[in-house]
Design an enzyme around this catalytic site. Structure first.
Site, PDB file in Angstrom:
ATOM      1  N   ASP A 137     -14.610  17.301   5.195  1.00 27.25           N
ATOM      2  CA  ASP A 137     -15.678  18.101   5.356  1.00 27.25           C
ATOM      3  C   ASP A 137     -15.038  19.849   4.212  1.00 27.25           C
ATOM      4  O   ASP A 137     -14.958  19.527   2.532  1.00 27.25           O
ATOM      5  CB  ASP A 137     -15.546  18.379   7.060  1.00 27.25           C
ATOM      6  CG  ASP A 137     -13.868  19.032   6.863  1.00 27.25           C
ATOM      7  OD1 ASP A 137     -13.573  19.329   5.706  1.00 27.25           O
ATOM      8  OD2 ASP A 137     -13.207  19.323   7.907  1.00 27.25           O
ATOM      9  N   CYS A 159     -10.556  15.875   4.590  1.00 28.17           N
ATOM     10  CA  CYS A 159     -10.424  16.995   5.747  1.00 28.17           C
ATOM     11  C   CYS A 159      -9.218  17.596   5.042  1.00 28.17           C
ATOM     12  O   CYS A 159      -8.607  17.723   4.370  1.00 28.17           O
ATOM     13  CB  CYS A 159     -10.645  16.272   6.813  1.00 28.17           C
ATOM     14  SG  CYS A 159      -9.940  15.754   7.667  1.00 28.17           S
ATOM     15  N   THR A 166      -6.427  17.824   6.878  1.00 28.66           N
ATOM     16  CA  THR A 166      -4.529  16.974   7.156  1.00 28.66           C
ATOM     17  C   THR A 166      -5.389  15.132   7.642  1.00 28.66           C
ATOM     18  O   THR A 166      -4.809  14.088   7.005  1.00 28.66           O
ATOM     19  CB  THR A 166      -3.999  16.790   8.567  1.00 28.66           C
ATOM     20  OG1 THR A 166      -5.198  16.351   9.338  1.00 28.66           O
ATOM     21  CG2 THR A 166      -3.973  18.052   8.741  1.00 28.66           C
ATOM     22  N   HIS A 204      -0.865  -5.061   4.784  1.00 29.25           N
ATOM     23  CA  HIS A 204      -0.609  -5.457   5.964  1.00 29.25           C
ATOM     24  C   HIS A 204      -1.825  -5.050   7.348  1.00 29.25           C
ATOM     25  O   HIS A 204      -1.927  -5.936   7.658  1.00 29.25           O
ATOM     26  CB  HIS A 204       0.533  -5.318   7.179  1.00 29.25           C
ATOM     27  CG  HIS A 204       2.165  -5.144   6.353  1.00 29.25           C
ATOM     28  ND1 HIS A 204       3.292  -4.472   6.453  1.00 29.25           N
ATOM     29  CD2 HIS A 204       2.518  -5.988   4.924  1.00 29.25           C
ATOM     30  CE1 HIS A 204       4.201  -5.789   6.287  1.00 29.25           C
ATOM     31  NE2 HIS A 204       3.425  -6.404   4.542  1.00 29.25           N
ATOM     32  N   HIS A 261      -0.927 -11.491   8.578  1.00 30.76           N
ATOM     33  CA  HIS A 261      -1.670 -10.964   9.399  1.00 30.76           C
ATOM     34  C   HIS A 261      -2.529 -10.643  10.325  1.00 30.76           C
ATOM     35  O   HIS A 261      -3.113  -9.345  10.936  1.00 30.76           O
ATOM     36  CB  HIS A 261      -1.266  -9.608   8.161  1.00 30.76           C
ATOM     37  CG  HIS A 261      -0.069  -9.525   7.669  1.00 30.76           C
ATOM     38  ND1 HIS A 261       0.799  -8.088   8.618  1.00 30.76           N
ATOM     39  CD2 HIS A 261       0.707  -9.599   6.474  1.00 30.76           C
ATOM     40  CE1 HIS A 261       2.222  -8.587   7.540  1.00 30.76           C
ATOM     41  NE2 HIS A 261       1.785  -8.951   6.717  1.00 30.76           N
TER      42      HIS A 261
HETATM   43  C1  RB5 Z   1     -10.665  22.374   9.749  1.00 31.97           C
HETATM   44  O1  RB5 Z   1     -10.436  23.040   9.475  1.00 31.97           O
HETATM   45  C2  RB5 Z   1     -10.124  20.935  10.137  1.00 31.97           C
HETATM   46  O2  RB5 Z   1      -9.290  20.804  11.594  1.00 31.97           O
HETATM   47  C3  RB5 Z   1     -10.342  19.498   8.999  1.00 31.97           C
HETATM   48  O3  RB5 Z   1     -10.284  19.463   8.043  1.00 31.97           O
HETATM   49  C4  RB5 Z   1      -9.352  18.713   9.520  1.00 31.97           C
HETATM   50  O4  RB5 Z   1      -7.831  18.740   8.792  1.00 31.97           O
HETATM   51  C5  RB5 Z   1      -9.090  17.725  10.692  1.00 31.97           C
HETATM   52  O5  RB5 Z   1      -9.078  16.514  11.385  1.00 31.97           O
END
Ligand code: RB5
Length: 147
Positions: free
Chosen positions: A8, A65, A67, A98, A133
């Site tokens: 994203d 993205c 996180t 695993h 596994h």
């Molecule tokens: C976008 O601001 C953020 O929410 C997205 O990139 C991501 O971290 C969502 O999990």
């Protein structure tokens, strides 16, 4: 390897870096977007990448993205996908050995470029161990089937 790549807006810059880095190593990369830093929705790219992996068009998928969390949640909705948001090489290696993950989700807001490269390298180079596994992976696959 044939790799599907998606991000994203938060992951756009790191995704661009990883595409060049992976292509320089001889991988075939299918870049499914996003193609600009404009605000967008991560589930769209998670779905596109996960579907390429699930169909066997790509061997593995890489998602970026902010996180990695939203990407992993969305990708795991596609049957056959085992995605994880990871930020240590230890967990990434075990996730391959695993859990046989086929999609790695990275967080561009928490992982710097050298660590992102190390995580990706571990994701691509580490083999699944099988053995005990496989029974557990089979149980995960069963969860995808309506009871
Ligand atoms: C976008 O601001 C953020 O929410 C997205 O990139 C991501 O971290 C969502 O999990």
């Amino acid at each position: 390897m044939r790799l599907a790549l998606g991000a994203d807006h938060a992951g756009f810059e790191l995704k661009e870096h990883l595409r060049h880095w992976l292509e320089a190593q001889g991988h075939t990369v299918s870049d499914l977007g996003t193609h600009s830093p404009d605000s967008t929705d991560y589930p769209d790219y998670a779905a596109a990448v996960a579907q390429e992996v699930a169909r066997g068009v790509a061997d593995r998928g890489l998602l970026v993205c902010g996180t990695g969390v939203g990407m992993a949640i969305a990708a795991n909705k596609i049957p056959g996908i085992r995605a994880a948001a990871l930020n240590t090489t230890y967990a990434t290696e075990l996730a391959r050995r695993h859990n046989d993950i086929n999609v790695l989700a990275l967080g561009a807001r928490e992982v710097a470029v050298p660590l992102a490269e190390a995580l990706t390298k571990s994701f691509l180079a580490t083999a699944y161990e099988g053995g005990r596994h496989q029974r557990r992976i089979d149980k995960i696959s069963q969860l995808e089937r309506p009871s």
